[in-house]
Scaffold this active site. Structure first.
Site, PDB file in Angstrom:
ATOM      1  N   GLY A 299      37.144  63.246  -2.115  1.00  0.00           N
ATOM      2  CA  GLY A 299      37.447  62.570  -0.881  1.00  0.00           C
ATOM      3  C   GLY A 299      39.007  62.767  -0.504  1.00  0.00           C
ATOM      4  O   GLY A 299      39.858  63.717  -0.812  1.00  0.00           O
ATOM      5  N   SER A 300      39.517  61.545  -0.225  1.00  0.00           N
ATOM      6  CA  SER A 300      40.899  61.794   0.267  1.00  0.00           C
ATOM      7  C   SER A 300      42.094  61.709  -0.886  1.00  0.00           C
ATOM      8  O   SER A 300      42.898  61.752  -0.510  1.00  0.00           O
ATOM      9  CB  SER A 300      41.392  60.266   1.133  1.00  0.00           C
ATOM     10  OG  SER A 300      40.059  60.128   2.239  1.00  0.00           O
ATOM     11  N   THR A 301      41.522  61.676  -1.719  1.00  0.00           N
ATOM     12  CA  THR A 301      42.646  61.708  -2.884  1.00  0.00           C
ATOM     13  C   THR A 301      43.078  63.115  -3.079  1.00  0.00           C
ATOM     14  O   THR A 301      43.890  63.489  -3.713  1.00  0.00           O
ATOM     15  CB  THR A 301      41.796  61.445  -4.289  1.00  0.00           C
ATOM     16  OG1 THR A 301      40.664  62.077  -4.602  1.00  0.00           O
ATOM     17  CG2 THR A 301      41.810  59.826  -4.531  1.00  0.00           C
ATOM     18  N   LEU A 302      42.411  64.118  -2.579  1.00  0.00           N
ATOM     19  CA  LEU A 302      42.794  65.489  -2.157  1.00  0.00           C
ATOM     20  C   LEU A 302      43.634  65.825  -1.189  1.00  0.00           C
ATOM     21  O   LEU A 302      44.291  66.884  -1.107  1.00  0.00           O
ATOM     22  CB  LEU A 302      41.542  66.264  -2.261  1.00  0.00           C
ATOM     23  CG  LEU A 302      41.566  67.902  -2.562  1.00  0.00           C
ATOM     24  CD1 LEU A 302      41.866  68.110  -3.920  1.00  0.00           C
ATOM     25  CD2 LEU A 302      40.462  68.915  -1.881  1.00  0.00           C
TER      26      LEU A 302
END
Length: 580
Positions: A299-302
């Protein structure tokens, strides 16, 4: 008369000669037999002595294996995580074992089995049998007190894990023969295992063993192994993780703590877990070190990596404005959504801070698929971390030539790509160093640890600033803030893939580092399927990061790097921007 006399003498001659012929024959036969016996004796003594010795040995000599002492596993401070403790084994030569029914019953009771099972075990064995292995010296003493002829004891070693469930999924365990079956015990079997020795036992006709007469081959001790783990940080991580999984009624969770400069794995926690000292009721799912072998969509951690690649290629700057008004972006038949509609366009810095899918996708499409793939691959995505841990997963990153435009856009914010938690934590080392990917290691390192350059030092510095803004007011990671320390990081919330689509089950995550001025720790948190009402990474995973990071930095004696004007102020949960 003379003639008659002569005639009479001729008749008596055969009768007189018969006894002498018989005597010669008998003595000849006896002499031949004696010669054969003497010849056979000489032959057996010098010509076929090996046969006699082997026959004697087969009846009165036994070689008993002496297990080698398995090496210890310790943490970076020398605290024992796996040790071998002395225990006893009971053995017997079945042909010499004399045991009555009363003794059989008493022995079975001491060995915690039924008399029938013990009797069958003895009857099914050959001429040698182990009646019990790995029992306590106290039990062995009680057994020997029964005075059963032909029953003996010997010293062996059993593996014991002082940290119990704290390190079970990373250390693993051994079987009854002291062979590694899981985790590091399996991965480093050759180094840890010792070489067995041999004790030659000679027994007399009463079945009594006479030791120290024949040669003895001494066992060789296995080598000790020092891990990068810090048992203090492991306890802290496991405690906070367990509390979060229970609080949010989650399926499971994992935490990874890395040294931000060397990549050493200081803590690796999973929950639920198990006690390796009592494995009678464990399930295979509890034995998995999920942070290493299970994958999930980040998800948004990328998103920080998409921004870093675009910055590194000069496509954008931190203050470059991205068009995100309306919170929608259409690519072919697909529409990308933000969790909320922005009334103004956002800068690159704000795109990461507020976790905009649309802004991140627009950055990604400024790059060629090859540039983006190369940047992600160089950061460790799609390739194994290389710890040597059994069944370590490599995650999934499709080749750039197979990407469609919409796939490039969705991969930019962590969908359509899978990672392990360790892989994700390791990737963040490019932000805590001068742009180098450090090798994540389970083992304590000595000296300087060199990494692989991924982004320019200037890009890494810009990303530290951008990620710090993400945990400040208006950012998704506000609840990750830590008193006395400047922290940086990124939240993640992703639906779990299911049957070719996405389910309503979520993975909540947060990856960050501190102190920002001189990064010491990277902490990655993943909570799988929280079901107590909240599922955003900002509410579920970020607080776990804050609890672990703050306590860990104080435990390590790290000085504060927060100014008075950066003091934390209370914040209403509604002010926290959520990410999709």
């Amino acid at each position: 008369m003379i003639g008659g006399a002569i005639s009479s003498r001729k008749k008596e001659t055969p009768m007189l000669m018969l006894p002498s012929v018989r005597a010669i024959f008998i003595f000849s036969v006896l002499g031949l037999l004696y010669a054969l016996l003497v010849g056979k004796a000489f032959y057996l003594q010098w010509g076929d002595s090996d046969f006699l010795q082997s026959q004697g040995a087969a009846r009165y000599v036994r070689d008993i294996e002496i297990p080698g002492y398995r090496g210890r596993i310790v943490d970076r401070m020398g605290e024992p995580l796996a040790i071998s403790t002395p225990v006893k084994s009971l053995w017997a030569f079945t042909g010499k074992l004399e045991i009555d029914e009363r003794q059989l019953k008493d022995l079975a009771e001491l060995l915690n089995m039924s008399s029938s099972v013990l009797r069958d075990k003895i009857n099914a064995a050959g001429d040698f049998v182990y009646l019990a292995q790995g029992i306590s010296p106290e039990i062995a003493e009680k057994v020997l007190a029964l005075r059963i002829p032909g029953l003996y004891d010997e010293n062996i070693y059993r593996r014991f894990y002082p940290a119990g469930e704290l390190t079970s999924q990373i250390i693993g365990f051994t079987d009854g023969k002291d062979q590694g079956q899981e985790g590091i015990e399996l991965a480093r079997q050759n180094l840890l295992s010792g070489k067995s020795g041999i004790r030659r036992v000679i027994i007399n006709r009463k079945g009594q063993a006479v030791e120290d007469i024949a040669a003895v081959v001494a066992p060789q001790q296995g080598r000790d192994l020092t891990l990068a783990l810090d048992l203090r940080l492991q306890y802290l991580s496991q405690t906070e993780l367990k509390a979060a999984v229970i609080k949010h009624k989650a399926k499971m969770g994992s935490v990874v703590v890395l040294d931000a400069q060397t990549g050493e794995i200081l803590a690796l926690a999973n929950y639920p877990t198990y006690n390796p000292n009592n494995r009678s009721q464990i399930t295979p799912s509890r034995m998995k070190s999920r942070a290493l072998v299970d994958t999930f969509e980040p998800g948004s951690t990328l998103k920080p990596f998409t921004a870093a690649i675009a910055l590194n290629h000069g496509k954008v700057k931190p203050n470059t404005v991205m068009n995100v008004i309306g919170g929608k972006m259409t690519i072919g038949n697909w529409t990308i959504h933000d969790a909320h509609q922005e009334s103004n366009n956002l800068t690159v810095e704000q795109v990461v801070q507020r976790s905009s899918n649309v802004g991140t996708a627009r950055m990604a499409l400024m790059l060629t698929p090859g540039q983006m793939w190369q940047g992600l691959s160089a950061a460790g995505f799609g390739v194994p971390v290389g710890t040597g841990f059994p069944a370590e997963a490599s995650g999934r990153l499709k080749p750039a030539k197979a990407w469609k435009t919409v796939e490039q856009a969705t991969i930019s914010y962590g969908h359509g790509v899978s990672v392990t938690l360790l892989q994700l934590a390791q990737a963040y080392t490019i932000f805590t160093t001068d742009g180098e990917l450090k090798p994540a290691s389970l083992y304590k390192s000595e000296g300087i640890i060199y990494g692989k350059p991924v982004i320019a030092p200037e890009t890494a510095k810009m990303m530290r600033g951008i990620l710090e803004k993400s945990v400040q007011p208006g950012g998704t990671g506000f609840l990750a803030r830590v008193p006395d320390y400047r922290v940086a990081g990124k939240t993640g919330t992703a639906r779990k893939p299911e049957k070719g689509g996405y389910s309503r089950k979520y993975v909540s995550s947060f990856v960050g580092f501190a102190p920002v001025t001189s990064p010491r720790l990277i902490v990655a948190v993943m909570i799988d399927e929280p079901s107590a009402g909240k599922y955003y990474g900002s509410h579920v995973a970020a607080p776990v990061f804050a609890n672990i990071t703050g306590k860990a930095l104080r435990m390590l004696g790290m000085p504060s790097d927060r100014n008075i004007e950066q003091e934390i102020f209370p914040v209403d949960s509604e002010e926290i921007v959520e990410e999709t």
